[in-house]
Design an enzyme around this catalytic site. Structure first.
Site, PDB file in Angstrom:
ATOM      1  N   GLY A  35       0.556   8.557   0.633  1.00  0.00           N
ATOM      2  CA  GLY A  35       0.449   8.632   2.089  1.00  0.00           C
ATOM      3  C   GLY A  35       1.633   8.084   2.853  1.00  0.00           C
ATOM      4  N   ILE A  36       1.341   7.465   3.987  1.00  0.00           N
ATOM      5  CA  ILE A  36       2.381   6.936   4.858  1.00  0.00           C
ATOM      6  C   ILE A  36       3.211   5.876   4.136  1.00  0.00           C
ATOM      7  CG2 ILE A  36       2.796   5.563   6.939  1.00  0.00           C
ATOM      8  CD1 ILE A  36       0.440   7.023   8.237  1.00  0.00           C
ATOM      9  N   GLY A  37       2.557   5.019   3.364  1.00  0.00           N
ATOM     10  CA  GLY A  37       3.282   3.979   2.646  1.00  0.00           C
ATOM     11  C   GLY A  37       4.315   4.541   1.697  1.00  0.00           C
ATOM     12  N   TYR A  95     -12.466  -0.453  12.154  1.00  0.00           N
ATOM     13  CA  TYR A  95     -11.071  -0.098  11.883  1.00  0.00           C
ATOM     14  C   TYR A  95     -10.209  -0.336  13.116  1.00  0.00           C
ATOM     15  CZ  TYR A  95      -7.008   2.902  10.975  1.00  0.00           C
ATOM     16  OH  TYR A  95      -5.730   3.393  10.837  1.00  0.00           O
ATOM     17  N   SER A 152      -2.055   1.517  14.782  1.00  0.00           N
ATOM     18  CA  SER A 152      -2.617   2.861  14.941  1.00  0.00           C
ATOM     19  C   SER A 152      -2.905   3.114  16.414  1.00  0.00           C
ATOM     20  CB  SER A 152      -3.924   2.981  14.147  1.00  0.00           C
ATOM     21  OG  SER A 152      -4.626   4.147  14.469  1.00  0.00           O
ATOM     22  N   GLY A 199       0.813  -1.210   0.000  1.00  0.00           N
ATOM     23  CA  GLY A 199       0.000   0.000   0.000  1.00  0.00           C
ATOM     24  C   GLY A 199       0.843   1.256   0.000  1.00  0.00           C
ATOM     25  N   SER A 200       1.737   1.383  -0.986  1.00  0.00           N
ATOM     26  CA  SER A 200       2.745   2.445  -0.915  1.00  0.00           C
ATOM     27  C   SER A 200       2.715   3.419  -2.079  1.00  0.00           C
ATOM     28  CB  SER A 200       4.139   1.821  -0.808  1.00  0.00           C
ATOM     29  OG  SER A 200       4.307   0.745  -1.714  1.00  0.00           O
ATOM     30  N   THR A 201       1.559   3.576  -2.723  1.00  0.00           N
ATOM     31  CA  THR A 201       1.485   4.545  -3.816  1.00  0.00           C
ATOM     32  C   THR A 201       1.228   5.960  -3.323  1.00  0.00           C
ATOM     33  OG1 THR A 201      -0.880   4.086  -4.133  1.00  0.00           O
ATOM     34  CG2 THR A 201       0.677   2.812  -5.477  1.00  0.00           C
TER      35      THR A 201
END
Length: 264
Positions: free
Chosen positions: A18-20, A154, A141, A14-16
């Site tokens: 934000g944090i990723g 979540y 989180s 999930g690195s496209t």
């Protein structure tokens, strides 16, 4: 302290954006070869191009796959069978009143946020154990401890991720493979940015005002009294991925600005 990850390969789920993406960039700047993942080829290609531009000397690859499914995880594993560093970052969130969350949303959140990390860790950590070196990071989180009433599903997944992280660290006892969880608080990622923008439009105020009000009303125990930057979370991940963090394992490290009001 100078972190050098030259010769190490990192897979960041999930690195496209934000944090990723921030973690992927931080690892690349430290010298690691980085694999970016996302759900579509368009987003993956865009992210790899942005990372290559930001870090011209970096070795960057990309894989488009839905990691919320076993087949998607297999696509990534087949493309890149080995990694020295695994960052389980992929995740989804959506504020929804508890009584309105249908079964399919509970299942979807669990598959994406939890089972993606289980499947990838099960594969990559085995290789790390055989080579007797590795780093596995789980993005949990503050919501794992401070369950948000507006996103109970979540919070549940982030508690699960933290539990898996601690358990896997114990499974790998006696090796040079470390496993840790990172607990960000509200962070100015792409997803949070969209949420704040939507709230600003609905309330007819600026995004800065929305952010300040959000922290004041929803995270009043915050000590920094602001939303964190992506880089602040990424810095923790880069450290935990480094040789210098060799005695840190089975830990849950907070980058949440002091929201969780305990010292333990």
């Amino acid at each position: 302290m100078r972190i050098d990850l030259s010769g190490k390969k990192a897979v960041v789920s999930g690195s496209t954006a934000g944090i990723g993406f921030g973690i992927a960039e931080g690892l690349a700047r430290a010298g690691a070869d980085v694999v970016i993942t996302g759900r579509t080829a368009e987003r993956v290609n865009d992210a790899t191009a942005r990372l290559q531009k930001a870090v011209p000397e970096a070795s960057v690859a990309g894989v488009a796959a839905d990691l919320g499914s076993a087949d998607g995880c297999r696509t990534l594993i087949d493309a890149h069978p080995e990694a020295d560093i695994l960052v389980n970052n992929v995740g989804i969130f959506q504020p929804t009143p508890f009584f309105e969350i249908p079964d399919e949303d509970w299942e979807n959140f669990f598959q994406v946020n939890v089972m993606s990390a289980v499947r990838l860790s099960r594969h990559y950590a085995r290789g790390m154990k055989e080579r007797d070196w590795g780093r596995v990071l789980f993005l949990s989180s503050e919501s794992a401890l401070n369950i948000p009433t507006e996103m109970v599903h979540y919070g549940m997944t982030k508690s699960a991720v933290q539990s898996i992280s601690r358990g896997l660290a114990k499974v790998l006892s006696g090796t040079r493979v470390t496993v840790n969880a990172i607990l960000p608080g509200p962070t100015r990622s792409e997803g949070v940015g969209k949420m704040l923008k939507q709230m600003a439009e609905e309330q007819g105020i600026s995004e800065q005002e929305v952010e300040e009000r959000f922290v004041r009303e929803n995270r009043p125990s915050s000590i920094i009294q602001r939303v964190a930057d992506v880089e602040e979370v990424a810095n923790m991940a880069v450290y935990l991925a480094s040789p210098q963090a060799s005695a840190t394992t089975g830990a849950a490290l907070r980058v949440e600005g002091g929201i969780v009001d305990t010292m333990a």
